[in-house]
Design a protein around this motif. Structure first.
Motif, mmCIF file in Angstrom:
data_model
loop_
_atom_site.group_PDB
_atom_site.id
_atom_site.type_symbol
_atom_site.label_atom_id
_atom_site.label_comp_id
_atom_site.label_asym_id
_atom_site.label_seq_id
_atom_site.Cartn_x
_atom_site.Cartn_y
_atom_site.Cartn_z
ATOM 1 N N PRO A 158 0.837 -1.211 0.000
ATOM 2 C CA PRO A 158 0.000 0.000 0.000
ATOM 3 C C PRO A 158 0.868 1.256 0.000
ATOM 4 O O PRO A 158 1.982 1.263 0.529
ATOM 5 N N LEU A 159 0.313 2.318 -0.630
ATOM 6 C CA LEU A 159 1.003 3.597 -0.686
ATOM 7 C C LEU A 159 1.034 4.227 0.693
ATOM 8 O O LEU A 159 2.039 4.738 1.154
ATOM 9 N N LEU A 160 -0.123 4.139 1.334
ATOM 10 C CA LEU A 160 -0.248 4.712 2.671
ATOM 11 C C LEU A 160 -0.987 3.716 3.532
ATOM 12 O O LEU A 160 -1.993 3.154 3.117
ATOM 13 N N GLU A 161 -0.447 3.479 4.700
ATOM 14 C CA GLU A 161 -1.138 2.576 5.610
ATOM 15 C C GLU A 161 -1.110 3.154 7.021
ATOM 16 O O GLU A 161 -0.035 3.483 7.538
ATOM 17 N N LEU A 162 -2.274 3.338 7.596
ATOM 18 C CA LEU A 162 -2.357 3.800 8.977
ATOM 19 C C LEU A 162 -2.694 2.599 9.828
ATOM 20 O O LEU A 162 -3.662 1.895 9.560
ATOM 21 N N LYS A 163 -1.854 2.353 10.852
ATOM 22 C CA LYS A 163 -2.115 1.211 11.732
ATOM 23 C C LYS A 163 -2.335 1.718 13.143
ATOM 24 O O LYS A 163 -1.425 2.291 13.743
ATOM 25 N N ASN A 164 -3.503 1.497 13.673
ATOM 26 C CA ASN A 164 -3.858 1.868 15.051
ATOM 27 C C ASN A 164 -3.479 3.316 15.367
ATOM 28 O O ASN A 164 -2.953 3.614 16.432
ATOM 29 N N LEU A 165 -3.726 4.212 14.407
ATOM 30 C CA LEU A 165 -3.354 5.609 14.628
ATOM 31 C C LEU A 165 -4.259 6.229 15.701
ATOM 32 O O LEU A 165 -5.483 6.200 15.603
ATOM 33 N N THR A 166 -3.626 6.767 16.745
ATOM 34 C CA THR A 166 -4.352 7.425 17.820
ATOM 35 C C THR A 166 -3.662 8.750 18.119
ATOM 36 O O THR A 166 -2.432 8.797 18.214
ATOM 37 N N VAL A 167 -4.413 9.821 18.202
ATOM 38 C CA VAL A 167 -3.824 11.134 18.487
ATOM 39 C C VAL A 167 -4.541 11.744 19.682
ATOM 40 O O VAL A 167 -5.770 11.801 19.731
ATOM 41 N N HIS A 168 -3.746 12.176 20.665
ATOM 42 C CA HIS A 168 -4.290 12.876 21.830
ATOM 43 C C HIS A 168 -3.782 14.302 21.855
ATOM 44 O O HIS A 168 -2.627 14.564 21.534
ATOM 45 N N TYR A 169 -4.656 15.245 22.235
ATOM 46 C CA TYR A 169 -4.193 16.569 22.673
ATOM 47 C C TYR A 169 -4.425 16.618 24.167
ATOM 48 O O TYR A 169 -5.559 16.758 24.617
ATOM 49 N N GLY A 170 -3.353 16.485 24.942
ATOM 50 C CA GLY A 170 -3.534 16.373 26.389
ATOM 51 C C GLY A 170 -4.390 15.158 26.666
ATOM 52 O O GLY A 170 -4.144 14.081 26.117
ATOM 53 N N PRO A 171 -5.416 15.298 27.493
ATOM 54 C CA PRO A 171 -6.251 14.138 27.786
ATOM 55 C C PRO A 171 -7.296 13.864 26.693
ATOM 56 O O PRO A 171 -7.948 12.836 26.693
ATOM 57 N N LYS A 172 -7.439 14.809 25.755
ATOM 58 C CA LYS A 172 -8.503 14.699 24.763
ATOM 59 C C LYS A 172 -8.060 13.845 23.582
ATOM 60 O O LYS A 172 -7.020 14.104 22.970
ATOM 61 N N CYS A 173 -8.859 12.835 23.282
ATOM 62 C CA CYS A 173 -8.529 11.930 22.194
ATOM 63 C C CYS A 173 -9.254 12.405 20.933
ATOM 64 O O CYS A 173 -10.471 12.445 20.887
ATOM 65 N N VAL A 174 -8.483 12.823 19.892
ATOM 66 C CA VAL A 174 -9.138 13.326 18.684
ATOM 67 C C VAL A 174 -9.167 12.299 17.557
ATOM 68 O O VAL A 174 -10.032 12.353 16.680
ATOM 69 N N VAL A 175 -8.211 11.367 17.567
ATOM 70 C CA VAL A 175 -8.249 10.268 16.607
ATOM 71 C C VAL A 175 -8.063 8.985 17.398
ATOM 72 O O VAL A 175 -7.116 8.871 18.180
ATOM 73 N N ASN A 176 -8.975 8.062 17.216
ATOM 74 C CA ASN A 176 -8.991 6.891 18.083
ATOM 75 C C ASN A 176 -8.857 5.609 17.259
ATOM 76 O O ASN A 176 -9.804 5.180 16.615
ATOM 77 N N ASP A 177 -7.643 5.030 17.251
ATOM 78 C CA ASP A 177 -7.408 3.695 16.701
ATOM 79 C C ASP A 177 -7.924 3.571 15.260
ATOM 80 O O ASP A 177 -8.767 2.734 14.961
ATOM 81 N N VAL A 178 -7.380 4.412 14.379
ATOM 82 C CA VAL A 178 -7.814 4.389 12.990
ATOM 83 C C VAL A 178 -6.896 3.484 12.163
ATOM 84 O O VAL A 178 -5.674 3.578 12.257
ATOM 85 N N ASN A 179 -7.491 2.606 11.389
ATOM 86 C CA ASN A 179 -6.745 1.749 10.463
ATOM 87 C C ASN A 179 -7.239 2.011 9.046
ATOM 88 O O ASN A 179 -8.432 1.942 8.780
ATOM 89 N N LEU A 180 -6.303 2.339 8.159
ATOM 90 C CA LEU A 180 -6.682 2.662 6.784
ATOM 91 C C LEU A 180 -5.544 2.236 5.875
ATOM 92 O O LEU A 180 -4.382 2.308 6.253
#
Lengths: 510, 316
Positions: free
Chosen positions: A3-25
């Motif tokens: 794959p050209l791009l693969e996101l595996k379990n991508l999770t992004v937090h700003y401090g305690p706030k979760c803005v991206v939660n376990d994304v796989n693409l």
């Protein structure tokens, strides 16, 4: 194939706030994937993470594999080499995404020089169907569509295999949007690029992408072939998104109730407005009946905003008449002030229409104070706020605008208009900056106000879907003239003017 | 057309300055001749003669006409204390002031903008806190106190009075070295005081640009952080600072009063001080016209330069 791009379990937090939660693409070479979601769903965060462009306050876990290399852990030097060469980004609202004091040609050429790519910025300018001499222009000298073309030329400068497009057409009107989308689709196909396109507008994604993924509150809720996802949404949020965009001609999306021919409230006769030597409004006749909702549609630059400002008495016409309730509108003095009280304005972007330091109670009460209206201010304000469906009003009166959501802010703006008990509401793109799910609520509110208070509205918009949803009558404006007007069914289903047909053709189809 | 408008506006401001200069010293309470001769024994005849010499016995419109026509010819009247034409006195002092203020402004602008950029780019870092704190302190302390402190700390290292020694060899190199030596303390004082303003304006201006989307575009292209700063952020952030630099330069021509007085630097500031202690009304009037004129001209230059640097501003 990798794959050209693969996101595996991508999770992004700003401090305690979760803005991206376990994304796989995953995105294969040459594949086009649309990522849909409302504001705050985390879709732009995903886009920015692809080139590790998130601010330092973001903590990222999981893998972001670009051609098999993990962007999240690579060295800064390697990252700089990968940026724009392996993947590039077409940013939204090209006005602010381009350096205002540099010629666009230099900005297109900059990554080529940096990455040592052979090529000519002028060829790229030509490739995006702009005249070559536009390379010498500064961003402010270009139109919104031209700036977006510059962004696309810039993204293609280093021949990347992946292009990420973040709301590339959001600020554009429907005709220009269609042109930019057609250009992107053609270039992606010709150069066999992978495309990750982010938008809140499902119909835009449906036009350009084979696959569709839907995000909601940071999580990926649905993924599949675009047609199937839109035809048979499995997640309720996807269903809400598809339902929010009205389909012209679909009776289920036509919310305006049929009304008998009303008496005229506002009549515009042979109105002409000149800006210096430019004729912005050219001999317009328009009638709005009592309690009638009229949509004024047209592209940006067609003169519809100038017409609205003149109707409201904010601009003096060069010639022609505006008649309100049987009497000609005064050009100055007390009579003009009294007229303005009866005609209230609702603007597109509520966050900039509200003073960020004024509490809601003051924002709503301002009109009362300006017009010196007697009576108990608090009870009048409370009534207006509740009529705009912010209930109970006590929860909102002491709040500051930034504490409210976009939809709530727009209700505050509407409450500020309602408090003066107007008879006509002039709304300039009232839902254009709102999320899909909120948009329907505001449309319903305007219709309810008409039913309960007999409030007439002039809705200025480039969104024909909105016109279909809400308007009794539609007037189409082109180069300062009204080229066609009639009932919504007549104008939108059996258009008689070429320009109306062109507008309808440009509407993206789901 | 707009260019003509700018020049027209500046010309109008200059005329206003001239009119203001005339009336400012006619509306001061009391008789100027009486206050000029205060403390000295004078007879009524001498006062009448002085009045005639300054034209104060004429009707006001005639006085104004005479003042305005001579002003256009560069004649600002005769100084009472120096017994010489005001224009000559001012012209003589202009050189030293331009040397001092010019040097100090160049250093302060360079240092201030550089510090401001560094501080903003690493916001809340140790560097940011120290430079902002030090700049604010230097800005806040009284200039004369800072000047005297510098004199005490440096001891005999630098001369603390005047612009040159009387016993220096007359050749150019020795003279230049001597003037440079004298220049150190006053210009350091002036830099310390005005640098803070440039630094703070540049810092806040760059902070506002820091989140501009075009910087994200530049980073996404793969540019190094310092290139993003130099090529994209600073050219945009420096624009508001330009106007300030020029406006301040116009003001500083007059505003070096304290520094010049503390170090007896023979410039316009010291002349202002002398004219005030006189009081020498015609000299004050001349100084007002010249310094206010400098602000107007500098403002015009700032406008023109802004048009060159920012393509969004159409000057021509």
């Amino acid at each position: 194939m990798n794959p050209l791009l693969e996101l595996k379990n991508l999770t992004v937090h700003y401090g305690p706030k979760c803005v991206v939660n376990d994304v796989n693409l995953a995105l294969a070479p040459g594949q086009t994937l649309g990522l849909a979601g409302e504001s705050g769903s985390g879709k732009s965060t995903v886009a920015m993470s692809v080139l590790r462009l998130l601010p330092k306050s973001a903590s990222v876990t999981g893998e972001i594999l670009l051609d098999g290399d993990d962007v999240a852990t690579m060295s800064w030097g390697r990252l700089r080499a990968v940026r724009w060469a392996a993947a590039s980004i077409v940013f939204q609202g090209a006005m602010h995404s381009l350096n205002p004091v540099q010629r666009v040609g230099d900005q297109i050429a900059e990554p080529m020089r940096l990455h040592g790519v052979e090529g000519n910025a002028l060829d790229l300018v030509e490739q995006v169907e702009l005249p070559r001499d536009k390379a010498r222009a500064y961003p402010h000298e270009l139109s919104g569509g031209q700036r977006q073309r510059v962004m696309i030329a810039m993204a293609l400068a280093c021949g990347p295999r992946l292009v990420v497009a973040d709301e590339p057409t959001t600020a554009l009107d429907v005709v220009v949007q269609a042109q930019v989308l057609a250009l992107m689709t053609r270039l992606v196909r010709e150069q066999d690029l992978g495309l990750l396109m982010i938008s809140h507008d499902l119909s835009v994604l449906a036009e350009t992408c084979d696959d569709l993924a839907v995000m909601h509150r940071g999580a990926l809720v649905e993924r599949g072939r675009t047609r199937e996802v839109i035809a048979n949404p499995r997640h309720p949020h996807t269903a809400a998104l598809t339902a929010a965009f009205p389909v012209i001609g679909d009776p289920a999306h036509r919310w305006a109730e049929p009304a008998p021919e009303p008496e005229p409230l506002l009549q515009v006769r042979d109105l002409v407005v000149d800006y210096g030597r430019t004729r912005a409004v050219d001999g317009v006749d328009l009638t709005i009946g009592r309690g009638e909702i009229v949509a004024l549609v047209g592209q940006s630059g067609s003169g519809k905003t100038t017409l609205a400002r003149t109707i409201m008495g904010l601009r003096k016409p060069s010639s022609g008449r505006v008649i309100f309730d049987g009497a000609e509108v005064a050009r100055n003095g007390k009579a003009l002030k009294a007229f303005r009280r009866q005609v209230q304005l609702v603007l597109q972007d509520p966050s900039s229409a509200l003073n960020p330091r004024h509490r809601i109670v003051d924002a709503v009460a301002e009109g009362l104070r300006v017009h010196g209206i007697p009576g108990d201010e608090e009870s009048l304000v409370t009534a207006a706020v509740e009529r705009a469906e912010l209930r109970p009003a006590s929860l909102y009166l002491q709040a500051l605008p930034h504490e409210l959501s976009g939809g709530q802010q727009q209700r505050v703006v509407i409450a500020g208009a309602l408090v003066l008990e107007p008879r006509l509401l002039v709304a300039d793109e009232p839902v254009a900056s709102l999320d899909a799910s909120v948009r329907g609520e505001i449309v319903a509110l305007l219709l309810r106000l008409r039913r309960e208070l007999g409030l007439a509205s002039l809705i200025i918009t480039h969104d024909l879907g909105l016109a279909w949803q809400i308007a009794d009558r539609v007037a189409v404006m082109h180069q300062g003239k009204i080229v066609e007007q009639g009932s919504a069914e007549e104008v939108l289903l059996t258009p008689s003017h070429d320009y109306t047909r062109a507008l309808l053709r440009a509407v993206p189809q789901v | 057309m707009r260019l003509a408008g700018r020049f027209g506006g500046a010309a109008l401001s200059l005329v206003m300055v001239a009119v203001l200069g005339f009336f400012l010293f006619r509306v001061v309470p009391g008789d100027p001749v009486v206050s000029m001769t205060r403390g000295r024994p004078t007879t009524a005849a001498m006062q009448a003669e002085l009045r005639a010499q300054f034209g104060l016995d004429r009707p006001l419109p005639e006085q104004f006409w005479n003042y305005f026509t001579s002003l256009l010819q560069g004649d600002l009247g005769t100084s009472f204390t120096f017994r010489r034409p005001v224009a000559d006195v001012i012209l003589e002092r202009l050189g030293p002031t331009l040397l001092l203020v010019g040097t100090a402004t160049l250093i302060a602008v360079g240092l201030g903008l550089w510090l401001g950029v560094r501080a903003a780019w690493r916001r809340d870092s140790g560097f940011d806190r120290v430079t902002t704190g030090v700049s604010l302190t230097l800005w806040a302390v009284p200039t004369f106190w800072l000047g005297m402190l510098l004199m005490m700390v440096t001891g005999d290292l630098f001369p603390s009075r005047g612009m040159r020694d009387t016993d220096t060899a007359p050749d150019f190199v020795s003279q230049a070295l001597d003037v440079g030596h004298h220049l150190v303390l006053p210009s350091v004082t002036l830099v310390a005081v005005v640098c803070a303003e440039y630094m703070l304006v540049m810092r806040s201006s760059l902070l506002e640009e820091m989140h501009a989307p075009y910087l994200t575009t530049a980073r996404a292209k793969g540019l190094r952080d310092d290139v993003v700063r130099r090529r994209h952020a600073v050219p945009n952030a420096v624009l508001p600072a330009i106007t300030l630099v020029f406006l301040r330069f116009g003001l500083v021509v007059a505003g070096a009063i304290t520094t010049e007085t503390v170090f007896s630097w023979p410039g316009l500031g010291l002349l202002f001080y002398d004219a005030l202690t006189g009081p020498d009304y015609l000299l004050l009037q001349g100084l007002l016209v010249v310094t206010a004129g400098a602000v107007v001209v500098m403002n015009l230059l700032a406008d023109l330069l802004h048009g060159v640097l920012d393509p969004r501003v159409k000057v021509v």
